[in-house]
Design a protein around this motif. Structure first.
Motif, PDB file in Angstrom:
ATOM      1  N   MET A   1      -3.124  10.259   8.005  1.00 29.33           N
ATOM      2  CA  MET A   1      -1.679  10.474   7.875  1.00 29.33           C
ATOM      3  C   MET A   1      -1.352  11.847   7.290  1.00 29.33           C
ATOM      4  O   MET A   1      -0.278  12.361   7.499  1.00 29.33           O
ATOM      5  N   ILE A   2      -2.251  12.430   6.507  1.00 30.87           N
ATOM      6  CA  ILE A   2      -1.984  13.758   5.939  1.00 30.87           C
ATOM      7  C   ILE A   2      -3.168  14.680   6.202  1.00 30.87           C
ATOM      8  O   ILE A   2      -4.300  14.236   6.364  1.00 30.87           O
ATOM      9  N   SER A   3      -2.875  15.981   6.238  1.00 32.03           N
ATOM     10  CA  SER A   3      -3.884  16.988   6.514  1.00 32.03           C
ATOM     11  C   SER A   3      -4.443  17.554   5.215  1.00 32.03           C
ATOM     12  O   SER A   3      -3.917  17.292   4.125  1.00 32.03           O
ATOM     13  N   GLU A   4      -5.478  18.374   5.339  1.00 30.65           N
ATOM     14  CA  GLU A   4      -6.035  19.052   4.172  1.00 30.65           C
ATOM     15  C   GLU A   4      -5.008  20.002   3.561  1.00 30.65           C
ATOM     16  O   GLU A   4      -4.966  20.186   2.337  1.00 30.65           O
ATOM     17  N   GLN A   5      -4.156  20.579   4.407  1.00 25.42           N
ATOM     18  CA  GLN A   5      -3.097  21.452   3.902  1.00 25.42           C
ATOM     19  C   GLN A   5      -2.089  20.668   3.062  1.00 25.42           C
ATOM     20  O   GLN A   5      -1.596  21.158   2.045  1.00 25.42           O
ATOM     21  N   ASP A   6      -1.801  19.435   3.479  1.00 23.37           N
ATOM     22  CA  ASP A   6      -0.907  18.581   2.692  1.00 23.37           C
ATOM     23  C   ASP A   6      -1.510  18.315   1.312  1.00 23.37           C
ATOM     24  O   ASP A   6      -0.802  18.320   0.303  1.00 23.37           O
ATOM     25  N   VAL A   7      -2.810  18.060   1.276  1.00 24.43           N
ATOM     26  CA  VAL A   7      -3.492  17.809   0.006  1.00 24.43           C
ATOM     27  C   VAL A   7      -3.402  19.048  -0.880  1.00 24.43           C
ATOM     28  O   VAL A   7      -3.131  18.957  -2.083  1.00 24.43           O
ATOM     29  N   GLU A   8      -3.606  20.215  -0.297  1.00 22.84           N
ATOM     30  CA  GLU A   8      -3.517  21.469  -1.059  1.00 22.84           C
ATOM     31  C   GLU A   8      -2.104  21.684  -1.584  1.00 22.84           C
ATOM     32  O   GLU A   8      -1.911  22.153  -2.719  1.00 22.84           O
ATOM     33  N   THR A   9      -1.103  21.338  -0.775  1.00 24.14           N
ATOM     34  CA  THR A   9       0.293  21.461  -1.219  1.00 24.14           C
ATOM     35  C   THR A   9       0.575  20.535  -2.395  1.00 24.14           C
ATOM     36  O   THR A   9       1.238  20.917  -3.365  1.00 24.14           O
ATOM     37  N   TYR A  10       0.045  19.320  -2.321  1.00 22.81           N
ATOM     38  CA  TYR A  10       0.215  18.384  -3.427  1.00 22.81           C
ATOM     39  C   TYR A  10      -0.437  18.918  -4.692  1.00 22.81           C
ATOM     40  O   TYR A  10       0.143  18.849  -5.785  1.00 22.81           O
ATOM     41  N   ARG A  11      -1.638  19.460  -4.576  1.00 19.83           N
ATOM     42  CA  ARG A  11      -2.320  20.026  -5.739  1.00 19.83           C
ATOM     43  C   ARG A  11      -1.512  21.180  -6.343  1.00 19.83           C
ATOM     44  O   ARG A  11      -1.435  21.318  -7.566  1.00 19.83           O
ATOM     45  N   ARG A  12      -0.894  22.000  -5.489  1.00 19.60           N
ATOM     46  CA  ARG A  12      -0.138  23.166  -5.959  1.00 19.60           C
ATOM     47  C   ARG A  12       1.228  22.791  -6.509  1.00 19.60           C
ATOM     48  O   ARG A  12       1.621  23.234  -7.589  1.00 19.60           O
ATOM     49  N   ASP A  13       1.968  21.963  -5.773  1.00 20.93           N
ATOM     50  CA  ASP A  13       3.368  21.679  -6.105  1.00 20.93           C
ATOM     51  C   ASP A  13       3.569  20.387  -6.886  1.00 20.93           C
ATOM     52  O   ASP A  13       4.585  20.206  -7.545  1.00 20.93           O
ATOM     53  N   GLY A  14       2.628  19.461  -6.748  1.00 16.11           N
ATOM     54  CA  GLY A  14       2.790  18.164  -7.400  1.00 16.11           C
ATOM     55  C   GLY A  14       3.668  17.211  -6.629  1.00 16.11           C
ATOM     56  O   GLY A  14       4.022  16.146  -7.139  1.00 16.11           O
ATOM     57  N   VAL A  15       3.993  17.553  -5.383  1.00 10.72           N
ATOM     58  CA  VAL A  15       4.841  16.673  -4.572  1.00 10.72           C
ATOM     59  C   VAL A  15       4.701  17.038  -3.098  1.00 10.72           C
ATOM     60  O   VAL A  15       4.572  18.213  -2.738  1.00 10.72           O
ATOM     61  N   ILE A  16       4.670  16.013  -2.240  1.00  7.99           N
ATOM     62  CA  ILE A  16       4.752  16.197  -0.796  1.00  7.99           C
ATOM     63  C   ILE A  16       5.619  15.080  -0.229  1.00  7.99           C
ATOM     64  O   ILE A  16       5.794  14.028  -0.855  1.00  7.99           O
ATOM     65  N   VAL A  17       6.175  15.304   0.957  1.00 10.82           N
ATOM     66  CA  VAL A  17       6.902  14.271   1.699  1.00 10.82           C
ATOM     67  C   VAL A  17       6.197  14.086   3.040  1.00 10.82           C
ATOM     68  O   VAL A  17       5.970  15.050   3.768  1.00 10.82           O
ATOM     69  N   VAL A  18       5.826  12.841   3.343  1.00  6.41           N
ATOM     70  CA  VAL A  18       5.133  12.522   4.588  1.00  6.41           C
ATOM     71  C   VAL A  18       6.133  11.808   5.497  1.00  6.41           C
ATOM     72  O   VAL A  18       6.655  10.739   5.138  1.00  6.41           O
ATOM     73  N   PRO A  19       6.440  12.350   6.662  1.00  2.00           N
ATOM     74  CA  PRO A  19       7.476  11.779   7.530  1.00  2.00           C
ATOM     75  C   PRO A  19       7.109  10.411   8.095  1.00  2.00           C
ATOM     76  O   PRO A  19       5.975  10.196   8.532  1.00  2.00           O
ATOM     77  N   GLU A  20       8.082   9.513   8.072  1.00  2.00           N
ATOM     78  CA  GLU A  20       8.100   8.251   8.815  1.00  2.00           C
ATOM     79  C   GLU A  20       6.756   7.505   8.827  1.00  2.00           C
ATOM     80  O   GLU A  20       6.189   7.235   9.874  1.00  2.00           O
ATOM     81  N   VAL A  21       6.289   7.153   7.640  1.00  2.00           N
ATOM     82  CA  VAL A  21       5.048   6.380   7.508  1.00  2.00           C
ATOM     83  C   VAL A  21       5.287   4.915   7.897  1.00  2.00           C
ATOM     84  O   VAL A  21       4.464   4.293   8.556  1.00  2.00           O
ATOM     85  N   LEU A  22       6.437   4.365   7.473  1.00 10.23           N
ATOM     86  CA  LEU A  22       6.774   2.973   7.810  1.00 10.23           C
ATOM     87  C   LEU A  22       7.407   2.903   9.192  1.00 10.23           C
ATOM     88  O   LEU A  22       8.251   3.732   9.540  1.00 10.23           O
ATOM     89  N   ASP A  23       7.037   1.893   9.968  1.00 12.85           N
ATOM     90  CA  ASP A  23       7.629   1.721  11.293  1.00 12.85           C
ATOM     91  C   ASP A  23       8.970   1.000  11.196  1.00 12.85           C
ATOM     92  O   ASP A  23       9.324   0.425  10.168  1.00 12.85           O
TER      93      ASP A  23
END
Length: 289
Positions: A1-23
């Motif tokens: 559901m998330i990429s390595e770049q998303d993980v890096e963003t979370y480490r840097r910013d402390g927050v990410i938003v992942v689009p439309e995980v729930l159906d």
């Protein structure tokens, strides 16, 4: 559901938003459960173990601002946090051993949904390490008008601000005059219904009054690494382990050098964050009349 770049963003910013995980099917089921729960609140005029009520709540016009521990109230909320998609994201952000710390459903009804003052979750439940985060499940489309959660990037690596009041008791919020620059840098966590935010336990955040004509229901889960133990103690070891989402029970907490302020002496007004924060003389967000 998330990429390595998303993980890096979370480490840097402390927050990410992942689009439309729930159906859409799950969203529809959750909304049906919420409708039933709100209708059930008409049977009480006081806060209960399930309901935290908005000011102005009546039996004729039920107003609920929070469902407490929804994973204990209805199976669908427990199923969501244990779903493979969420476990996959959490594993990438925290690690393979995961424990549910708690859950809540914050409900911002149109035109009056209560704000939440600026705070860090870490102030409420510090652990032996800070591999802890909160998931915010958007149950409605969320934009800037209906009270999105606002998070200040990068604050998860900084100080733990004072969340105590002038009386020395825990107040559950930060004096907004001390964090003006951080507030100015805050970004909204917005998206389509079914999207999820993931914010670090030390990230500064808050949310404004819902000024729109649409609801903004936010389902929140707090999740910790299984070797992160709450510094306020474990009352029931079996119950503690029942909240494992993945991995085996751990009896050796991992200790890291992180700043801590304990929420003691306890707040004079016990209950939800709304009750705790209401005792403060200072606030940042406008409240409903």
């Amino acid at each position: 559901m998330i990429s390595e770049q998303d993980v890096e963003t979370y480490r840097r910013d402390g927050v990410i938003v992942v689009p439309e995980v729930l159906d859409q099917k799950t969203l529809a089921e959750v909304r049906g459960v919420i409708t039933e729960l709100v209708a059930g609140s008409a049977k009480t005029l006081e806060h209960t173990d399930v309901y935290d009520l908005e000011p102005g709540h009546t039996a004729e016009s039920p107003r609920v601002r929070r469902i407490k521990a929804p994973h204990k109230v209805h199976a669908i909320f427990n199923d969501i946090v244990r779903s493979p998609a969420i476990i996959d994201i959490l594993t990438k952000l925290i690690g393979p051993g995961l424990r549910l710390h708690g859950s809540k459903l914050n409900m911002k009804s149109a035109r009056y949904g209560s704000p939440v003052e600026w705070h860090q979750d870490w102030a409420f439940y510090p652990h032996t390490n800070d591999d802890v985060l909160a998931i915010g499940v958007l149950l409605d489309d969320c934009d800037i008008t209906n009270g999105p959660m606002l998070v200040t990037p990068g604050t998860h690596t900084g100080e733990v601000w004072n969340h105590h009041g002038d009386d020395g008791c825990f107040a559950g919020l930060i004096d907004p005059d001390t964090i003006k620059s951080e507030i100015d840098r805050a970004l909204p966590c917005m998206g389509r219904a079914g999207s999820m935010s993931f914010h670090h336990v030390r990230a500064l955040h808050g949310s404004a009054l819902n000024t729109s004509d649409r609801p903004r229901n936010l389902l929140l889960y707090e999740v910790a690494a299984s070797d992160a133990w709450p510094l306020m103690g474990v009352k029931d070891f079996d119950e503690f382990n029942s909240r494992l989402l993945s991995g085996d029970p751990v009896v050796e907490p991992r200790m890291t050098n992180v700043p801590v302020r304990l929420p003691l002496p306890p707040a004079r007004r016990q209950g939800s964050i709304y009750e705790t924060q209401s005792a403060s003389k200072k606030s940042y967000f406008t409240r409903a009349a």
